[in-house]
Design an enzyme around this catalytic site. Structure first.
Site, PDB file in Angstrom:
ATOM      1  N   ASP A   9      -2.024  14.711   2.855  1.00 41.18           N
ATOM      2  CA  ASP A   9      -1.734  13.585   2.655  1.00 41.18           C
ATOM      3  C   ASP A   9      -3.060  12.799   2.296  1.00 41.18           C
ATOM      4  O   ASP A   9      -4.158  13.545   2.983  1.00 41.18           O
ATOM      5  CB  ASP A   9      -0.969  12.705   3.243  1.00 41.18           C
ATOM      6  CG  ASP A   9      -0.654  11.177   2.878  1.00 41.18           C
ATOM      7  OD1 ASP A   9      -0.529  11.288   1.231  1.00 41.18           O
ATOM      8  OD2 ASP A   9      -0.740  10.367   3.296  1.00 41.18           O
ATOM      9  N   SER A  10      -3.082  11.831   1.399  1.00 45.07           N
ATOM     10  CA  SER A  10      -4.432  11.171   1.263  1.00 45.07           C
ATOM     11  C   SER A  10      -4.924  10.313   2.422  1.00 45.07           C
ATOM     12  O   SER A  10      -5.895   9.688   2.645  1.00 45.07           O
ATOM     13  CB  SER A  10      -4.359  10.048   0.165  1.00 45.07           C
ATOM     14  OG  SER A  10      -3.328   9.096   0.524  1.00 45.07           O
ATOM     15  N   CYS A  72       2.253  13.420   0.059  1.00 46.55           N
ATOM     16  CA  CYS A  72       1.713  12.313  -0.996  1.00 46.55           C
ATOM     17  C   CYS A  72       2.335  12.354  -2.212  1.00 46.55           C
ATOM     18  O   CYS A  72       2.312  13.353  -2.947  1.00 46.55           O
ATOM     19  CB  CYS A  72       0.291  12.790  -0.984  1.00 46.55           C
ATOM     20  SG  CYS A  72      -0.845  11.604  -2.007  1.00 46.55           S
ATOM     21  N   GLU A 150      -3.837   2.538   6.572  1.00 47.41           N
ATOM     22  CA  GLU A 150      -5.007   3.228   7.121  1.00 47.41           C
ATOM     23  C   GLU A 150      -6.017   2.691   8.091  1.00 47.41           C
ATOM     24  O   GLU A 150      -6.522   3.286   8.955  1.00 47.41           O
ATOM     25  CB  GLU A 150      -6.154   3.559   5.790  1.00 47.41           C
ATOM     26  CG  GLU A 150      -5.261   4.724   5.022  1.00 47.41           C
ATOM     27  CD  GLU A 150      -5.331   6.014   5.505  1.00 47.41           C
ATOM     28  OE1 GLU A 150      -6.095   6.540   6.330  1.00 47.41           O
ATOM     29  OE2 GLU A 150      -4.131   6.709   5.347  1.00 47.41           O
ATOM     30  N   CYS A 182       5.712   5.888  -1.756  1.00 46.69           N
ATOM     31  CA  CYS A 182       4.437   6.523  -1.195  1.00 46.69           C
ATOM     32  C   CYS A 182       4.841   6.707   0.301  1.00 46.69           C
ATOM     33  O   CYS A 182       5.582   5.971   1.000  1.00 46.69           O
ATOM     34  CB  CYS A 182       3.578   5.254  -1.257  1.00 46.69           C
ATOM     35  SG  CYS A 182       2.014   5.495  -0.258  1.00 46.69           S
ATOM     36  N   HIS A 184       2.957   6.594   2.893  1.00 42.69           N
ATOM     37  CA  HIS A 184       2.766   5.506   3.631  1.00 42.69           C
ATOM     38  C   HIS A 184       3.690   4.461   4.184  1.00 42.69           C
ATOM     39  O   HIS A 184       3.781   3.839   5.269  1.00 42.69           O
ATOM     40  CB  HIS A 184       1.172   4.748   3.260  1.00 42.69           C
ATOM     41  CG  HIS A 184      -0.093   5.571   3.250  1.00 42.69           C
ATOM     42  ND1 HIS A 184      -0.118   6.649   2.712  1.00 42.69           N
ATOM     43  CD2 HIS A 184      -1.061   5.426   4.169  1.00 42.69           C
ATOM     44  CE1 HIS A 184      -1.382   7.092   2.964  1.00 42.69           C
ATOM     45  NE2 HIS A 184      -1.883   6.375   4.059  1.00 42.69           N
TER      46      HIS A 184
END
Length: 258
Positions: A9-10, A72, A150, A182, A184
Site C-alpha cells: 500500500d502507499s 491500495c 499516516e 481508500c 486507510h
C-alpha cells in the site's frame, strides 16, 4: 518453506486489508510493504503511481511472494491492468465497493469517500456505470485524511473537522450508504459511526478482498498446507511507529529503504 502472501500500500492503510486476510487465512505467511515515504498516492500522476507500484511488486517478488494484494485503491485503479499483463504472479486488486452499496441503498443515494487518484480513474467510472444505474453517487475527495492517518492522528479533532465538512453535502442529499474508497479509511470507522446518522451504512472492501484472495489461492492450489499460525513481516520506508501501533508489537516491523 512456504511462500508468503505479499501485500503493498502507499502507507499503513492497507493493514486494514492485512487484518482481514489474517482473519480469513491465519496459517498463511504474509509480507506487507508500506510505501509511506511516497504516501499518499492519490494526488500523484498516473505514471508515477504505476512506477511506484512496479517498484513495490518487484520487491515482493524478490521476497518470493506467491500472490500480491494491491491493498491500495489508487494503485489498483491506475496500475493493476499493467501488473497483470507484465508479471506471472496472480494479483488481487481493490476498488470502491459500489456494487454492494448499490444493492443495499434504499434512498438510491450513495456517498463515496476516496482519493483524487481513485475518483478520477477509468476503472472507478466503469464500475460506477456498471453497478450504479439509476443511483445518485456523490463523490468526495478525502483530502488530507491519508496524511493524518499516516501520522497516527485518526482520532484527532483535525480528522473530525474534515469528515464533518466532507460528509455534510452527502447527508444533505440523503445518502444511506457510505463507501470507503481508500484502505486507510476503515481506521476512521469509529469516528464516522459517531458523526453519521444511524441509518447510514458504512461499506468497505476488506472482507471481500480477503475472500477473493482465498478463492484465487484455492483455485490455483497455492493455499498453505501448514497448520501452524503463519508469520507476518512488515516493512516501511518511513517512520515505523504508526505501523507498529496498528498491527501490534507481536509482529516483526522493520525499516527498509525502498
Amino acid at each position: 518453506m512456504q511462500k508468503p502472501v505479499g501485500i503493498f500500500d502507499s502507507g499503513v492503510g492497507g493493514t486494514s486489508i492485512w487484518k482481514e486476510i489474517r482473519k480469513k487465512m491465519p496459517y498463511e505467511d504474509t509480507i506487507y510493504l508500506a510505501d509511506s515515504k511516497n504516501a499518499p498516492y492519490g494526488a500523484k500522476p498516473s505514471e508515477e503511481i504505476l512506477q511506484l507500484s512496479i517498484k513495490n511488486v518487484e520487491l515482493l517478488l524478490e521476497k518470493n511472494c506467491k500472490i500480491i494484494v494491491v491493498a491500495c485503491n489508487t494503485a489498483t485503479t491506475n496500475a493493476i491492468e499493467y501488473l497483470r499483463k507484465t508479471y506471472e504472479v496472480p494479483f488481487i486488486g481493490i476498488e470502491p465497493a459500489i456494487k454492494p452499496a448499490a444493492l443495499h441503498t434504499q434512498t438510491k443515494k450513495v456517498g463515496v469517500l476516496a482519493t483524487k487518484g481513485t475518483l478520477s480513474s477509468s476503472l472507478f467510472h466503469s464500475t460506477s456505470k456498471m453497478y450504479a444505474e439509476g443511483i445518485t453517487v456523490m463523490e468526495q475527495e478525502g483530502k488530507g485524511l491519508v496524511e493524518l492517518i499516516e501520522q497516527g492522528k485518526q482520532a484527532s479533532d483535525e480528522v473530525r473537522k474534515l469528515l464533518i465538512q466532507y460528509l455534510a453535502p452527502m447527508l444533505e442529499v440523503g445518502i444511506d450508504c457510505l463507501v470507503l474508497g481508500c484502505t486507510h479509511y476503515p481506521y476512521l470507522i469509529p469516528m464516522l459511526t459517531e458523526i453519521l446518522p444511524k441509518n447510514v451504512h458504512i461499506i468497505d472492501s476488506g472482507e471481500a478482498v480477503a475472500r477473493q484472495t482465498h478463492a484465487v489461492l484455492e483455485k490455483l492450489q497455492l493455499l498453505t498446507k501448514s497448520e501452524t499460525l503463519g508469520t507476518s513481516k512488515f516493512f516501511s520506508n518511513s517512520n515505523i511507529e504508526v505501523l507498529k501501533n496498528l498491527v501490534g508489537n507481536q509482529t516483526e516491523v522493520a525499516k527498509l529503504d525502498f
